[in-house]
Design a protein around this motif. Structure first.
Motif, PDB file in Angstrom:
ATOM      1  N   SER A 124       0.420  -1.222  -0.027  1.00 46.02           N
ATOM      2  CA  SER A 124      -0.090   0.161   0.507  1.00 46.02           C
ATOM      3  C   SER A 124       0.660   1.524   0.022  1.00 46.02           C
ATOM      4  O   SER A 124       0.344   2.186  -0.144  1.00 46.02           O
ATOM      5  N   ILE A 147      -2.159  -1.129  13.473  1.00 48.21           N
ATOM      6  CA  ILE A 147      -3.039  -2.256  12.234  1.00 48.21           C
ATOM      7  C   ILE A 147      -3.993  -3.437  12.891  1.00 48.21           C
ATOM      8  O   ILE A 147      -3.060  -4.010  13.705  1.00 48.21           O
ATOM      9  N   VAL A 149      -4.152  -6.491  12.792  1.00 49.52           N
ATOM     10  CA  VAL A 149      -3.818  -7.764  12.643  1.00 49.52           C
ATOM     11  C   VAL A 149      -4.768  -8.804  13.399  1.00 49.52           C
ATOM     12  O   VAL A 149      -5.655 -10.053  12.861  1.00 49.52           O
ATOM     13  N   LEU A 152      -7.759 -10.497  12.347  1.00 49.15           N
ATOM     14  CA  LEU A 152      -8.289 -11.235  11.987  1.00 49.15           C
ATOM     15  C   LEU A 152      -8.574 -12.275  12.134  1.00 49.15           C
ATOM     16  O   LEU A 152      -9.266 -13.398  11.928  1.00 49.15           O
TER      17      LEU A 152
ATOM     18  N   ILE B 118       4.454  -1.805  11.056  1.00 42.89           N
ATOM     19  CA  ILE B 118       4.352  -2.953  11.066  1.00 42.89           C
ATOM     20  C   ILE B 118       5.414  -3.982  12.361  1.00 42.89           C
ATOM     21  O   ILE B 118       4.467  -4.921  12.659  1.00 42.89           O
ATOM     22  N   ALA B 121       1.895  -4.689  13.412  1.00 42.95           N
ATOM     23  CA  ALA B 121       1.345  -5.203  13.496  1.00 42.95           C
ATOM     24  C   ALA B 121       1.488  -6.983  13.950  1.00 42.95           C
ATOM     25  O   ALA B 121       0.746  -7.426  14.514  1.00 42.95           O
ATOM     26  N   SER B 124       0.370  -6.394  17.502  1.00 46.86           N
ATOM     27  CA  SER B 124      -0.864  -6.746  17.544  1.00 46.86           C
ATOM     28  C   SER B 124      -1.301  -8.457  17.777  1.00 46.86           C
ATOM     29  O   SER B 124      -2.667  -9.095  18.197  1.00 46.86           O
ATOM     30  N   LEU B 135      -9.134 -19.582  11.064  1.00 47.06           N
ATOM     31  CA  LEU B 135      -9.448 -19.340   9.850  1.00 47.06           C
ATOM     32  C   LEU B 135      -9.955 -19.512   8.730  1.00 47.06           C
ATOM     33  O   LEU B 135      -9.020 -20.172   8.325  1.00 47.06           O
ATOM     34  N   TRP B 141     -13.227 -11.771   6.875  1.00 50.35           N
ATOM     35  CA  TRP B 141     -11.499 -11.387   7.277  1.00 50.35           C
ATOM     36  C   TRP B 141     -10.538 -10.594   5.688  1.00 50.35           C
ATOM     37  O   TRP B 141      -9.846 -10.209   6.127  1.00 50.35           O
ATOM     38  N   GLU B 144     -10.850  -7.015   5.145  1.00 45.49           N
ATOM     39  CA  GLU B 144      -9.841  -6.741   6.510  1.00 45.49           C
ATOM     40  C   GLU B 144      -8.804  -6.620   6.370  1.00 45.49           C
ATOM     41  O   GLU B 144      -7.772  -5.777   7.167  1.00 45.49           O
ATOM     42  N   ILE B 145      -7.857  -8.119   5.631  1.00 47.26           N
ATOM     43  CA  ILE B 145      -6.697  -7.824   5.786  1.00 47.26           C
ATOM     44  C   ILE B 145      -5.951  -6.790   4.353  1.00 47.26           C
ATOM     45  O   ILE B 145      -4.374  -6.199   4.717  1.00 47.26           O
ATOM     46  N   LEU B 146      -6.776  -6.203   4.016  1.00 45.13           N
ATOM     47  CA  LEU B 146      -5.846  -4.606   3.679  1.00 45.13           C
ATOM     48  C   LEU B 146      -5.710  -3.561   4.473  1.00 45.13           C
ATOM     49  O   LEU B 146      -6.343  -2.445   4.702  1.00 45.13           O
ATOM     50  N   ILE B 147      -4.650  -3.814   5.225  1.00 46.96           N
ATOM     51  CA  ILE B 147      -3.693  -2.600   6.130  1.00 46.96           C
ATOM     52  C   ILE B 147      -3.617  -1.063   5.559  1.00 46.96           C
ATOM     53  O   ILE B 147      -2.801  -1.621   4.392  1.00 46.96           O
ATOM     54  N   PRO B 148      -4.722  -0.611   5.560  1.00 49.58           N
ATOM     55  CA  PRO B 148      -3.979   1.119   4.645  1.00 49.58           C
ATOM     56  C   PRO B 148      -3.128   1.344   5.779  1.00 49.58           C
ATOM     57  O   PRO B 148      -2.933   2.985   6.126  1.00 49.58           O
ATOM     58  N   VAL B 149      -1.432   1.346   5.821  1.00 51.40           N
ATOM     59  CA  VAL B 149      -0.441   2.135   5.466  1.00 51.40           C
ATOM     60  C   VAL B 149      -0.545   3.688   4.935  1.00 51.40           C
ATOM     61  O   VAL B 149       0.141   4.205   5.605  1.00 51.40           O
TER      62      VAL B 149
END
Lengths: 154, 154
Positions: A124, A147, A149, A152, B118, B121, B124, B135, B141, B144-149
């Motif tokens: 991104s 973020i 994670v 998930l 990162i 991330a 978390s 899962l 999800w 959801e995994i599209l992380i908007p850095v």
DNA sequence: ATAATTGTGTACCATTATAGTACTATTTAA
DNA sequence: TTAAATAGTACTATAATGGTACACAATTAT
């Protein structure tokens, strides 16, 4: 330390220099002197970037390198992949066959989730972002940087 | 490849084995045989984890190792730091003094943003998450995994 | 007490990865 | 044709990594 190789680091420096005036052609020599990186090393990096189709090379006199696409279309993830191969924290995330450890590896799936999250994070960010001046340290983005994670998993 | 060292990988395997029945004491020997990792290597890793205060060791006969805290309180970031030092993609993100490259490094600030993203991330995700079954691949999800850095820049 | 068990610490070695260099071939503009 | 530039290959030195060995310290069981 989860580190990037020096070459990758150099590559981002080189590319962001080139992104500052794209459309222009830059010779390896020029790039070397501007960035302060030794010429042979620069050449090596440029070659890799050409192979990865991030740069276009022109041979002969007046030759040089230009960006293959607009800075907005070149992601940090692509740069890393160009120099280091696929982005993966653990071995088993690359080869589908997994590692040879007998037991205890129900974790694999979870690693690949984390991997993907980080990959997307790097995906991104583009060269265009990198050459932008950094925002001041106190503003609202400090919340955004958290973020989820772990979300998930919920 | 942006890779984690093998030792770190092993460490997560070891820790998640221990997390599956925490409260229990585990000898290095036992861990080695369960995970299939050579004993000296296991010991080396365990020692590092003790130093980082992620494990508690008990010497003597009937001794062994236990988790220092509940699996929910042990983050992947902590594990990585224990084995590899501070999490940082580039050299200059660690030492505040920056690198010796003369020009072209307005990027540094941007790298440290990415780094922090990162790091958060990894912060978390906990051991408790890691031992959870993965899962299924098709559900919600994936968005959801599209992380908007990149959103940090806007 | 003594022996057995288990972790601690240090030092070491082999292998691999990395960074950097050198040299030759190829292409193109002037 | 010559000079300027990239392309490709091969090589070397250094550093990091993974793994091992061994002597030491602490604790428990007998």
């Amino acid at each position: 330390m989860l580190r990037l190789s020096k070459l990758t680091d150099y590559a981002t420096v080189i590319l962001s220099f080139m992104a500052r005036d794209d459309t222009q052609m830059h010779a390896a020599m020029e790039i070397a002197s501007v960035t302060g990186i030794a010429l042979p090393t620069v050449s090596k990096i440029l070659k890799l970037l050409v192979n990865a189709k991030l740069l276009i090379s022109t041979r002969g006199a007046k030759g040089g390198y230009t960006l293959a696409r607009a800075p907005e279309k070149i992601t940090v993830a692509a740069v890393i992949s160009a120099l280091e191969g696929p982005i993966a924290l653990t071995e088993c995330s690359i080869s589908q066959q997994g590692c040879e450890q007998a037991a205890g590896c129900d974790i694999r799936g979870n690693w690949s989730l984390i991997n993907q999250a980080i990959h997307n994070a790097l995906e991104s960010v583009t060269l265009a972002d990198m050459i932008r001046p950094v925002l001041s340290q106190d503003s609202a983005w400090k919340q955004e940087i958290l973020i989820p994670v772990a979300s998930l998993y919920r």
